[in-house]
Design an enzyme around this catalytic site. Sequence first.
Site, PDB file in Angstrom:
ATOM      1  N   VAL A  48       7.301  -2.326  11.351  1.00  0.00           N
ATOM      2  CA  VAL A  48       7.693  -1.138  11.083  1.00  0.00           C
ATOM      3  C   VAL A  48       6.758   0.234  10.984  1.00  0.00           C
ATOM      4  O   VAL A  48       6.777   1.034  10.453  1.00  0.00           O
ATOM      5  CB  VAL A  48       9.371  -0.481  10.677  1.00  0.00           C
ATOM      6  CG1 VAL A  48       9.986  -0.694  11.787  1.00  0.00           C
ATOM      7  CG2 VAL A  48       9.452  -1.376   9.449  1.00  0.00           C
ATOM      8  N   GLU A  62       3.099   0.940  12.045  1.00  0.00           N
ATOM      9  CA  GLU A  62       2.813   1.442  12.978  1.00  0.00           C
ATOM     10  C   GLU A  62       3.337   1.974  14.235  1.00  0.00           C
ATOM     11  O   GLU A  62       2.500   3.102  14.910  1.00  0.00           O
ATOM     12  CB  GLU A  62       1.123   0.534  13.259  1.00  0.00           C
ATOM     13  CG  GLU A  62       0.312   0.345  11.917  1.00  0.00           C
ATOM     14  CD  GLU A  62      -0.452  -1.051  12.221  1.00  0.00           C
ATOM     15  OE1 GLU A  62      -0.366  -1.978  12.394  1.00  0.00           O
ATOM     16  OE2 GLU A  62      -2.196  -0.743  12.078  1.00  0.00           O
ATOM     17  N   ILE A  90       0.753  -1.523   0.249  1.00  0.00           N
ATOM     18  CA  ILE A  90      -0.031  -0.461  -0.325  1.00  0.00           C
ATOM     19  C   ILE A  90       0.628   1.508   0.016  1.00  0.00           C
ATOM     20  O   ILE A  90       0.444   2.669   0.649  1.00  0.00           O
ATOM     21  CB  ILE A  90      -1.107   0.088   1.154  1.00  0.00           C
ATOM     22  CG1 ILE A  90      -0.143  -0.124   2.562  1.00  0.00           C
ATOM     23  CG2 ILE A  90      -2.210  -0.716   0.901  1.00  0.00           C
ATOM     24  CD1 ILE A  90      -1.156   0.300   3.654  1.00  0.00           C
TER      25      ILE A  90
END
Length: 770
Positions: free
Chosen positions: A723, A725, A485
């Site tokens: 790594v 959030e 994303i």
Amino acid sequence: MNERIHDLQTPVADAGTGFVRVGMPVSRVDGRAKVTGEARYAAEHPAHDLAYGVVVGSTIARGRIAGFRLREALAVPGVVEIITHENRPRMRSFDLFYKDMTAPAGAPFRPLYDGEIHFSGQPVALVVAETFEAARYAASLVAVDYLPQQHETNLMSQLARSHKPKPLKAGFSPPPDERGDAEAALLAAAVRIEAEYYSGVEHHNPLELFASTVIRGEDGHLTIYDKTQSSQNSRWYVSRVFGLGKDKVTVRNPYVGGAFGSGLRPQYQLPLAVMAALQLRRSVRVVLTRQQMFSLGHRPETLQRIRLGADRDGRLRAIVHEAVAETSCYEDYVEVVVNWSGQLYACDNVKLIYRLVALDQSSPMDMRAPGAAHGVHALEVAMDELAWALRLDPLELRLRNYAEQDQMKGLPFSSKALRDCYERGARRFGWARRPLAPRSMREGSELVGWGMATGTWDAMQMFARAGAVLHADGRLVVSSAATDIGTGTYTAMCTLAADALGLRLEQVMFQLGDSNLPVAPIEGGSSHVATVGSAVAGVCAKLQKRLFRMARRLHNSPFAKARFDEVEFAGGGLRLRRQPSVAMSVEEVMAAAGEAAIEEKYLMLPKVLKQKKYLRATHSAVFCEVKVDEAFGTVRVTRVVSAVAAGRIISAKTARSQVSGAVVWGISQALHEETHADHRLGRFMNHNLAEYHVTVNADVRDIDVIFVDEDDRVVSAIGAKGVGEIGIVGVAAAVCNAIFHATGRRVRSTPMTPEKVMAPGGDVSVSAAL
Ligand code: MOS
């Protein structure tokens, strides 16, 4: 700014050789495709004879549809069809069929299923036309008659009717039982603080609009380009909702322009586009507008109360953390808000309460570090309040209460380098020079303040499959139905694969974003690298062994007497560790063995029994400098140091981008983001990027990211924890604490806008309602 300059100068790979190793700062492999426009997003895939769907949303928040007046809209030239609940194609009726892989408890919203209205902006019709313009114009002419009912969208007026949530959601743990006697310990504590913290609704605003392009093949097969965090979740949902066999639907999402949780669940444009394609027997595209994206879901408005009790030396004696959040009337959206307060610090008496209030809103959705972004925020602001009450340095307070193990379940941490985060972050920031008292530093008209906070997030691992094909020309193609994303999945997976076989980055291709690829979980919870990465490492390890056996069997093989652990994969092939001049490239081995290609598959199952014996989490220490204009109450975040412990870092540059991007969002959470509802209408009002404020370039100054050493083989075989959030957790609290240090004013609600910063005695918007 330093970070950016540093990044620009970072070499793409190892000093020009092209060989990469895990942990190197590699530029994203999909970067060129993205900046040239070659990368196509969900709304950009061409299709023959494509029709365009535009959504009409409800103007009421609760009630029923009495009827439609469609004549005017149908008369617009080019309009093909207007689909409503009255003329839609057949859909399944049971709730079960609408439950996607990450649905919470309840009855999922079923778009155009019936005439019931559950929230303002709910889709009530899809106008389909030969052109987007015709569809959009006709949509403006659709008239809907409603039978409105009394709606309730105001959390703060409905706190009294909160309920205990049904905890049925993947990844959600309800608050643990009380440990010790928190109320008694609180009463007995030498120093107590108590405060309420409020965080308003926030909306996801990824750059890419939600969109689905459904391409109908002549045989009726649907190939769907969907904006989603999981092609397989969308495929599963479409198959079940419309009763279509698995082989009748393929979902693809090779590029996703941000999602941050908004793409974890299939969004309503997907079933609407499929509905139209089935009804009209042609290809259809539906793209939402920015305004419509404010009707998909949001970070839930949440009110929290925290009470802390401590000894005079700062040792925590009691923590009571209560939260009430909103959900919809049809689902219990849940997230972990309060549990962090039972695991972040050593304390024998802890009580945690989490409740929901059902409102006439769309179900809230996971948004980057759901639960922790505001739950840990409240705890970390409360800790700062306690530190000041004790006249103790805020970092020293954290160190005195450092949790060596998890007290909720009595488990050790699988790894926890938080102490290193505190030390290295503080050193880089210059924390030792911080005066204890607020209002001690000034520069011209600005007060200067330094604040810090701790962050934590889960280190999860799901199961995943990966496939790999090594070609005779040295090209390696690895695949899994993973998603990128924008986080760097392509780059991290290519790095892992290239490292495993000692190849150049350009020799490796990673295929993701197709529901037909080997099973991968939804890209969520910052678990994709630990999960898919371990599957990639696993399949590559199988290729290594296969290649080694092939090489050893060759006539006059230089490896005839070697054992597998005596060779390494580097420089484009395999070689003896002790005598690197004894080497064969992949191409040489394949040619000598007469193989055109070799293929392997791998199923990565988490080592659940081992993992259960540990608490697995990432940690961070965030240090922040603000400058507050005394006359205007405006806050500038001039410096942030974020020190992160997230296991082994697979892709240094994309990992760093994840954290610096998350810090930017943390500043945004702290100072800018909030969606306001007009409760008379039950509707979000600032549903656009002009009025929904986000942090922009001018708001962002120095961001410094440190990764401390950690290598966690409990969380994943590759040592990685994840790594994404962790980067946002604690940032807004550090800003809040810095504002207090600058001004002496405590702002207990986000965003911390100028009028709150200016309020005499601090923020007054928090009620005494809990
Ligand atoms: Mo994340 S909120 O799990 O995309």
